[in-house]
Scaffold this motif. Structure first.
Motif, mmCIF file in Angstrom:
data_model
loop_
_atom_site.group_PDB
_atom_site.id
_atom_site.type_symbol
_atom_site.label_atom_id
_atom_site.label_comp_id
_atom_site.label_asym_id
_atom_site.label_seq_id
_atom_site.Cartn_x
_atom_site.Cartn_y
_atom_site.Cartn_z
ATOM 1 N N TRP A 153 -7.387 -1.160 -1.245
ATOM 2 C CA TRP A 153 -7.452 -1.531 -2.652
ATOM 3 C C TRP A 153 -8.793 -2.199 -2.972
ATOM 4 O O TRP A 153 -9.301 -3.018 -2.192
ATOM 5 C CB TRP A 153 -6.317 -2.509 -3.010
ATOM 6 N N ALA A 177 2.657 1.714 -3.427
ATOM 7 C CA ALA A 177 1.728 2.194 -4.460
ATOM 8 C C ALA A 177 1.454 3.692 -4.295
ATOM 9 O O ALA A 177 1.382 4.437 -5.279
ATOM 10 C CB ALA A 177 0.422 1.402 -4.405
ATOM 11 N N LYS A 178 1.296 4.136 -3.057
ATOM 12 C CA LYS A 178 1.045 5.569 -2.828
ATOM 13 C C LYS A 178 2.247 6.408 -3.261
ATOM 14 O O LYS A 178 2.102 7.501 -3.801
ATOM 15 C CB LYS A 178 0.760 5.821 -1.346
ATOM 16 N N GLU A 234 0.838 -1.208 0.000
ATOM 17 C CA GLU A 234 0.000 0.000 0.000
ATOM 18 C C GLU A 234 0.873 1.259 0.000
ATOM 19 O O GLU A 234 0.621 2.200 -0.762
ATOM 20 C CB GLU A 234 -0.887 -0.031 1.251
ATOM 21 N N GLY A 255 0.020 4.054 -9.150
ATOM 22 C CA GLY A 255 0.977 3.191 -8.461
ATOM 23 C C GLY A 255 0.566 1.733 -8.554
ATOM 24 O O GLY A 255 1.380 0.858 -8.866
ATOM 25 N N ASP A 268 -2.119 10.089 -7.503
ATOM 26 C CA ASP A 268 -3.185 9.140 -7.818
ATOM 27 C C ASP A 268 -2.666 7.733 -7.571
ATOM 28 O O ASP A 268 -1.865 7.204 -8.349
ATOM 29 C CB ASP A 268 -3.611 9.309 -9.286
ATOM 30 N N VAL A 269 -3.128 7.139 -6.492
ATOM 31 C CA VAL A 269 -2.619 5.827 -6.099
ATOM 32 C C VAL A 269 -2.874 4.772 -7.180
ATOM 33 O O VAL A 269 -2.126 3.792 -7.297
ATOM 34 C CB VAL A 269 -3.210 5.397 -4.731
ATOM 35 N N LYS A 270 -3.900 5.004 -8.005
ATOM 36 C CA LYS A 270 -4.192 4.038 -9.077
ATOM 37 C C LYS A 270 -3.005 3.894 -10.035
ATOM 38 O O LYS A 270 -2.769 2.812 -10.572
ATOM 39 C CB LYS A 270 -5.425 4.481 -9.880
ATOM 40 N N GLU A 286 3.708 10.605 2.510
ATOM 41 C CA GLU A 286 3.443 9.200 2.219
ATOM 42 C C GLU A 286 4.382 8.303 3.031
ATOM 43 O O GLU A 286 3.992 7.229 3.490
ATOM 44 C CB GLU A 286 3.599 8.916 0.726
ATOM 45 N N GLY A 299 2.368 6.511 -6.896
ATOM 46 C CA GLY A 299 1.223 7.281 -7.383
ATOM 47 C C GLY A 299 1.358 8.783 -7.206
ATOM 48 O O GLY A 299 0.638 9.565 -7.837
ATOM 49 N N ARG A 300 2.272 9.205 -6.347
ATOM 50 C CA ARG A 300 2.451 10.653 -6.161
ATOM 51 C C ARG A 300 3.455 11.234 -7.157
ATOM 52 O O ARG A 300 3.703 12.455 -7.153
ATOM 53 C CB ARG A 300 2.912 10.958 -4.732
#
Lengths: 395, 395
Positions: free
Chosen positions: A376, A308-309, A305, A329, A325-327, B302, A312-313
């Motif tokens: 998720w 991914a964050k 987790e 990641g 956007d964590v998606k 994060e 995603g940044r």
């Protein structure tokens, strides 16, 4: 519905490499322990307890297929295990790379035949085994040979990228001589899988090295040294501007990026404060973490987790300064097992060598880690378990 | 309402140590550059560009007080900067520890006087400066001297713990000779602040070391080497069973635990699979991350969020197998600045030496990182910015 499971981190030694390792009297080598007759693989100059016990799971395709069936793995992308061809002289490395890539192609064909009779996957037998090729990366090799090898890998039907260690042609991956390699790999769209081997530890600045004098088996070099090495190699690539010059380069980083994601804001701060580096890159170092691909071999949901964050940044630091956007990641993470390393053990830690029926904890931990990331969605998990790999490798 | 701001990670050199460093002709030393007359601190045997520029911000209490006022820091807990007394012989280390601790006490008194005329904090002047003491940790020192020093620190009104590096008495922190130190520190309730110094890098297994041949200034050893060292030292303490034998030990780990939190599930898996270690500890290694304290010097939200979650899941691996609770993680994190390192720079990366009016990016980044963790409440942020430290150190 059963989720598609694709293993992007799965190792083998080819039969030819095994013979070579058996014939050697210095490490890396495979030798027979006189005490119990088991074969051991000794990789580093100084090895704990003579190395790790090895058996057919390291080279026999039937064993890999059985392992996949048992763990409901639909597709594996196998790669040679370390130390690859690092220890060879230039001529042998070039020849061996060619032979290994042919052997890997053959390995995938053999797997197809074994899958013909197998049930349990919606994927066609001929599409269930793929391989990363190997490059002739060793001291003294001409870079042209590496580039030619990339072309050969691109032309091989079962090969979909190449694995590489951190040493390159002997000076690491920020060696300017490697520039044509990054250029060619980016042009061909091949995925390069960056994997550690040396695991550090023998640090000359500390009298007892980084790992000290206590007997901790392989734990410190494996748990820490491996991800340290990966983090250092990846950071050196970033600092060398490789991703500025080759934004299309597809680098898959082992063990979820090693120690790099959690240190990336510290890296950004150190870069900003250092006159040697502060004006060298086009973007904040955190931006480049969004250009990488990651396996999901981190063994815990909080780790996945967090990574991914952090991926995603990345676009927050890009040219458009977009929101995190964590998606983005999640879309870059890929299930893996590290098979046949981390085999099942008895309570006393000894390896269960007859592993034909065992469910491997190292596999179930990595599946469960993905399945239990609380933030998720089901679709996110589906993506990391298999769909991202389908897309990245065009499976 | 203004949030209480407590800086647990703030360094100084005492005037006496500065004199000593100025008198030396080998590193560590402070030497004057003939080119521009600036003083440079050279720490490691091989230093980049002769070391870093230093000035009164490294030793002058007026400078520290001005820095605190300018950044609205209510309380600082200062500590000696590396390499502490590591390089001294045993006799000098014991004497120097005594002198340094007296000097640190005096430093806090001087700060009190300076704060008498200051405004801007609700905290009384005599409570705004505290210090970690220093221990005589160097090769050849008898452990009794270290234990006696802990008693002396406990008796000193302004000292509330001790800083230590990773080398101990020369064999690292998993050296069994250190057992009485952990016992005494736990008994006295003193916080030990574990901080890196060596930053690794000169790995003998790689021909060019871990950092290679490119000129990346201090970036690689600082951004990666420091947190690697901290992760290795902390892991060695865990594997040595120190937290099984001394569950009350209060260890504050620099830079948010270095690389350890993100690698802790991997560590657990490696321990479970290694016959040398798998039955040694009372708990899964992840449990012990919940016994540690962390600064919040990670430069990004994060990172902080991820570390808090990883600490907060520790009790899942404890004797009661309770649910993860991120609040337990947040309660163990503490704002810090790393002042006077990471000073403000011009666009070309050169240090702004007249820093009496500058707001330091390295400070604002760490405040903003806490303030922008999206999943933390206002109370959580308040806790990490200052209230956790009030509680941990009894301020």
């Amino acid at each position: 519905m059963k989720k598609l499971l694709v293993d992007v981190h799965s190792h083998i030694y080819t039969a030819r490499l095994v013979s070579l390792l058996r014939s050697r009297s210095v490490n890396p080598r495979i030798h027979r322990e006189s005490s119990d007759g088991t074969e051991k693989l000794a990789i580093l100059p100084q090895e704990v307890a003579g190395g790790r016990t090895v058996g057919p799971q390291y080279w026999d395709v039937r064993n890999k297929v059985s392992f996949m069936q048992r763990h409901a793995i639909d597709v594996s992308i196998v790669s040679l295990a370390n130390p690859w061809l690092d220890w060879m002289d230039a001529k042998q490395a070039v020849t061996s790379a060619r032979e290994c890539n042919a052997d890997l192609e053959e390995y995938c064909h053999q797997a197809t035949q074994l899958f013909e009779d197998a049930k349990g996957s919606s994927i066609q037998p001929e599409r269930r085994m793929r391989a990363f090729g190997i490059l002739p990366l060793a001291e003294g090799v001409e870079v042209d040979e590496v580039v030619k090898c990339l072309d050969a890998i691109k032309a091989a039907p079962s090969l979909c990228g190449a694995i590489l260690g951190s040493r390159g042609l002997g000076r690491g991956l920020d060696d300017p001589r490697l520039e044509p390699v990054w250029e060619k790999a980016a042009e061909l769209g091949l995925v390069l899988f960056l994997h550690p081997h040396y695991g550090l530890g023998s640090d000359a600045s500390q009298p007892d090295g980084l790992w000290g004098q206590q007997d901790n088996g392989h734990v410190l070099p494996l748990a820490l040294g491996f991800p340290f090495e990966t983090a250092a190699a990846t950071t050196r690539l970033i600092l060398a501007g490789v991703f500025d010059r080759h934004p299309q380069l597809r680098l898959l980083v082992a063990h979820s990026g090693g120690a790099l994601p959690i240190l990336s804001s510290r890296l950004a701060s150190c870069v900003a404060h250092d006159p040697h580096v502060c004006n060298r890159l086009e973007h904040d170092p955190r931006y480049y973490l969004g250009k990488l691909y990651y396996d999901a071999v981190a063994y815990g949901p909080e780790e996945l987790e967090g990574v991914a964050k952090i991926i995603g940044r990345a676009q927050r630091y890009g040219p458009r300064a977009a929101s995190a956007d964590v998606k983005l990641g999640i879309a870059r993470m890929h299930f893996g097992t590290d098979h046949p390393f981390f085999p099942p053990t008895r309570h006393d830690g000894t390896v269960i060598t007859d592993d034909q029926t065992e469910i491997w904890r190292s596999v179930s931990e990595n599946v469960e880690a993905i399945d239990s990331v609380s933030s998720w969605s089901d679709a996110d998990k589906h993506a990391v378990l298999g769909l991202n790999a389908v897309s990245l490798f065009g499976l």
